[in-house]
Enzyme design. Structure first.
Site, mmCIF file in Angstrom:
data_model
loop_
_atom_site.group_PDB
_atom_site.id
_atom_site.type_symbol
_atom_site.label_atom_id
_atom_site.label_comp_id
_atom_site.label_asym_id
_atom_site.label_seq_id
_atom_site.Cartn_x
_atom_site.Cartn_y
_atom_site.Cartn_z
ATOM 1 N N SER A 90 -4.743 9.941 -4.289
ATOM 2 C CA SER A 90 -4.029 8.762 -3.801
ATOM 3 C C SER A 90 -2.517 8.990 -3.907
ATOM 4 O O SER A 90 -2.064 9.727 -4.786
ATOM 5 C CB SER A 90 -4.450 7.571 -4.670
ATOM 6 O OG SER A 90 -4.321 6.370 -3.982
ATOM 7 N N PRO A 91 -1.739 8.354 -3.038
ATOM 8 C CA PRO A 91 -0.284 8.543 -3.106
ATOM 9 C C PRO A 91 0.279 8.072 -4.445
ATOM 10 O O PRO A 91 -0.079 6.994 -4.915
ATOM 11 C CB PRO A 91 0.238 7.637 -1.982
ATOM 12 C CG PRO A 91 -0.926 7.369 -1.104
ATOM 13 C CD PRO A 91 -2.136 7.433 -1.972
ATOM 14 N N TYR B 124 5.464 -3.853 0.836
ATOM 15 C CA TYR B 124 6.591 -3.149 1.456
ATOM 16 C C TYR B 124 6.804 -3.684 2.879
ATOM 17 O O TYR B 124 6.178 -4.670 3.269
ATOM 18 C CB TYR B 124 6.360 -1.632 1.391
ATOM 19 C CG TYR B 124 6.309 -1.156 -0.050
ATOM 20 C CD1 TYR B 124 7.363 -1.430 -0.929
ATOM 21 C CD2 TYR B 124 5.207 -0.493 -0.569
ATOM 22 C CE1 TYR B 124 7.329 -1.038 -2.259
ATOM 23 C CE2 TYR B 124 5.163 -0.104 -1.906
ATOM 24 C CZ TYR B 124 6.229 -0.381 -2.742
ATOM 25 O OH TYR B 124 6.192 -0.012 -4.065
ATOM 26 N N GLY C 116 -6.139 7.889 -8.289
ATOM 27 C CA GLY C 116 -4.736 7.902 -8.682
ATOM 28 C C GLY C 116 -4.606 8.382 -10.109
ATOM 29 O O GLY C 116 -4.592 9.582 -10.399
ATOM 30 N N ARG C 117 -4.608 7.417 -11.052
ATOM 31 C CA ARG C 117 -4.365 7.771 -12.457
ATOM 32 C C ARG C 117 -5.415 8.717 -13.009
ATOM 33 O O ARG C 117 -5.105 9.562 -13.853
ATOM 34 C CB ARG C 117 -4.280 6.482 -13.290
ATOM 35 C CG ARG C 117 -3.026 5.686 -12.962
ATOM 36 C CD ARG C 117 -3.152 4.243 -13.371
ATOM 37 N NE ARG C 117 -4.207 3.569 -12.619
ATOM 38 C CZ ARG C 117 -4.572 2.307 -12.815
ATOM 39 N NH1 ARG C 117 -3.968 1.595 -13.724
ATOM 40 N NH2 ARG C 117 -5.537 1.770 -12.085
ATOM 41 N N ARG D 234 -2.905 2.399 5.019
ATOM 42 C CA ARG D 234 -3.216 1.719 3.746
ATOM 43 C C ARG D 234 -2.853 0.252 3.875
ATOM 44 O O ARG D 234 -1.726 -0.092 4.240
ATOM 45 C CB ARG D 234 -2.459 2.373 2.588
ATOM 46 C CG ARG D 234 -2.601 1.589 1.291
ATOM 47 C CD ARG D 234 -2.165 2.363 0.050
ATOM 48 N NE ARG D 234 -3.281 3.117 -0.485
ATOM 49 C CZ ARG D 234 -3.351 3.574 -1.745
ATOM 50 N NH1 ARG D 234 -2.374 3.365 -2.591
ATOM 51 N NH2 ARG D 234 -4.403 4.252 -2.159
HETATM 52 C C1 LIG Z 1 2.337 6.921 -10.751
HETATM 53 C C2 LIG Z 1 1.825 6.098 -9.597
HETATM 54 C C3 LIG Z 1 2.561 6.020 -8.426
HETATM 55 C C4 LIG Z 1 2.058 5.340 -7.304
HETATM 56 N N1 LIG Z 1 2.732 5.392 -6.112
HETATM 57 C C5 LIG Z 1 2.135 4.932 -4.988
HETATM 58 C C6 LIG Z 1 2.694 5.197 -3.718
HETATM 59 O O1 LIG Z 1 3.686 5.912 -3.573
HETATM 60 N N2 LIG Z 1 2.068 4.672 -2.638
HETATM 61 C C7 LIG Z 1 0.916 3.936 -2.750
HETATM 62 O O2 LIG Z 1 0.390 3.482 -1.728
HETATM 63 N N3 LIG Z 1 0.358 3.702 -3.934
HETATM 64 C C8 LIG Z 1 0.923 4.206 -5.055
HETATM 65 N N4 LIG Z 1 0.301 4.057 -6.253
HETATM 66 C C9 LIG Z 1 -1.026 3.412 -6.301
HETATM 67 C C10 LIG Z 1 -2.138 4.476 -6.259
HETATM 68 O O3 LIG Z 1 -2.114 5.194 -5.043
HETATM 69 C C11 LIG Z 1 -3.527 3.840 -6.440
HETATM 70 O O4 LIG Z 1 -3.810 3.052 -5.323
HETATM 71 C C12 LIG Z 1 -3.619 3.003 -7.715
HETATM 72 O O5 LIG Z 1 -3.071 3.693 -8.815
HETATM 73 C C13 LIG Z 1 -5.065 2.598 -8.021
HETATM 74 O O6 LIG Z 1 -5.875 3.744 -8.176
HETATM 75 P P1 LIG Z 1 -6.239 4.340 -9.667
HETATM 76 O O7 LIG Z 1 -6.916 3.227 -10.427
HETATM 77 O O8 LIG Z 1 -7.163 5.489 -9.373
HETATM 78 O O9 LIG Z 1 -4.974 4.762 -10.314
HETATM 79 C C14 LIG Z 1 0.816 4.673 -7.394
HETATM 80 C C15 LIG Z 1 0.108 4.714 -8.602
HETATM 81 C C16 LIG Z 1 0.586 5.423 -9.689
HETATM 82 C C17 LIG Z 1 -0.236 5.497 -10.952
#
Ligand SMILES: Cc1cc2nc3c(=O)[nH]c(=O)nc-3n(C[C@H](O)[C@H](O)[C@H](O)COP(=O)(O)O)c2cc1C
Length: 391
Positions: free
Chosen positions: A26-27, A190, A334-335, A238
């Site tokens: 994920s981004p 955004y 993501g995380r 997204r």
């Molecule tokens: C460090 C970090 C930076 C993130 N930056 C973005 C981003 O640039 N664009 C976006 O759409 N989501 C961003 N997210 C959200 C993640 O893409 C993801 O949707 C969110 O963390 C939930 O997934 P997870 O539970 O697997 O972490 C970010 C999340 C984290 C942890």
């Protein structure tokens, strides 16, 4: 007779791109770019996920306009000088059996914030004005994102057209950098998300008002980007399936938008949520395991479009169940990927599809295959000594 691979490890064809499995990174904003250009941090950060076996790696939110940066050190594709450093990352991922997409974004009224480790607060107008690329927040209406945020300037029609063109120009640069996928960031409050929600968009012209008016920017961007992006390459969008604000953008609205985006040639809807406002009165989505999967399921079924599920998906069996139950086509991490960049390889072991470490980079896998029987023997010996310490 061989049993078929679990769905998590079955390929997925999207236009001319074949993803080797269903695992997507994920981004994730890194706040590590210099003047929008990728640095060695991005090479290691994104490159390690290719070594880790994910099929598709999405970059962090990459600004199409310096005025659309989330923070001062975001990646960008607003300038040709930003192509080459990203191309090096793309080439590395390709050389290591992965595909890579760029998430294109304009942060709108939520542009200009600190990284989380510095507090995550909104930058003041003074700081934004004294930046190397001085900028001011823009939005559909002069409504601030929450306490501590300055109100954006309501964009005029010419500025809206300029932003659409910037998405197109960044898309052309993304193709030159060799990206396989463009993901349009229409979520998290955004710019495009702020046009979608009735809580941030109070316009009375053709860019606001009813659902069609509020969706217009998203549909224009998607349509113009689709025209500029090679026909063989997939386009993702997204969405915040619900924007997290009271009486705001709803899941029903997302189904309508997803259907229209699919008709314009968007191939995958990436189903996130929230982020419209920093208001404490806003309705957060409770963050349990797989908390956004129901959004993906509904959009996939009712809009009849492939989806990507994301949000607290942590275990191989959980990810496999989401796919088996028809709730998503792709699983984004993501995380969990920060915690374990080798998640895909570990999931393959857990699901029993890679007993000989053949999916790992060969430089690693050959050693892991040698290590495995010796390690099993050593563990068995250690256990035996524990049982009979006198021997
Ligand atoms: C460090 C970090 C930076 C993130 N930056 C973005 C981003 O640039 N664009 C976006 O759409 N989501 C961003 N997210 C959200 C993640 O893409 C993801 O949707 C969110 O963390 C939930 O997934 P997870 O539970 O697997 O972490 C970010 C999340 C984290 C942890």
């Amino acid at each position: 007779m061989t049993t078929p691979d679990p769905l998590l490890f079955q390929p997925l064809k999207l236009r001319d791109l074949e993803l080797k499995n269903r695992i997507v990174i994920s981004p994730m904003c890194q706040h590590a770019a210099e003047a929008g250009r990728a640095t060695p941090w991005h090479m290691v950060h994104l490159g390690k996920f290719a070594l880790g076996g994910a099929a598709l790696i999405l970059t962090e939110s990459t600004a199409v306009d310096p005025r659309g940066r989330i923070g001062t050190a975001d990646l960008g594709l607003w300038d040709d000088s930003q192509i080459e450093p990203l191309k090096s990352v793309v080439d590395f991922v390709h050389a290591n059996d992965g595909a890579i997409g760029v998430q294109l974004a304009h942060a709108g009224r939520k542009s200009g914030s600190q990284p989380l480790w510095e507090g995550g607060a909104a930058l003041t107008d003074e700081v934004m004005q004294s930046d190397a690329e001085p900028w001011q927040r823009l939005g559909p209406s002069a409504l601030a994102a929450g306490p501590g945020w300055s109100a954006p300037r309501a964009m005029n029609a010419q500025e809206i057209e300029e932003v659409i063109q910037r998405f197109v120009d960044a898309t052309v640069r993304a193709d030159k950098a060799g990206f396989d996928v463009v993901e349009l960031h229409f979520g998290h409050g955004y710019l495009v998300a702020s046009f979608l929600s009735p809580n941030s968009n109070h316009r009375k012209d053709e860019w606001g008002g009813d659902l069609n008016g509020r969706m217009r920017l998203a549909l224009e961007v998607a349509s113009r980007v689709r025209d500029a992006w090679p026909a063989g390459k997939p386009l993702f969008a997204r969405l915040s399936a619900v924007d997290g604000s009271v009486d705001g953008w709803s899941l029903d609205d997302s189904v309508v938008l997803a259907r229209e985006l699919a008709q314009l040639g968007v191939d995958v809807i990436d189903c996130s949520s929230g982020g419209l406002t920093e208001e404490t009165r806003a309705l957060p989505v409770p963050r349990g395991l797989g908390f956004q999967v129901p959004f993906s399921e509904r959009i996939r079924h009712d809009a009849n479009v492939p989806t990507q599920a994301v949000g607290m998906i942590v275990d191989a069996s959980q990810a496999e169940a989401v796919l088996q139950e028809g709730k998503a086509d792709l699983i984004a991490l993501g995380r969990e990927a920060l915690f374990d960049p080798y998640w895909a390889h570990h999931a393959a072991t857990t699901l029993g599809v890679d007993p000989k470490y053949q999916r790992w980079p060969v430089r690693h896998g050959v050693w892991l295959a040698k290590r495995a029987p010796g390690l099993a023997r050593a563990r068995a010996q250690a256990a035996e000594q524990l049982v009979s310490p006198s021997n």
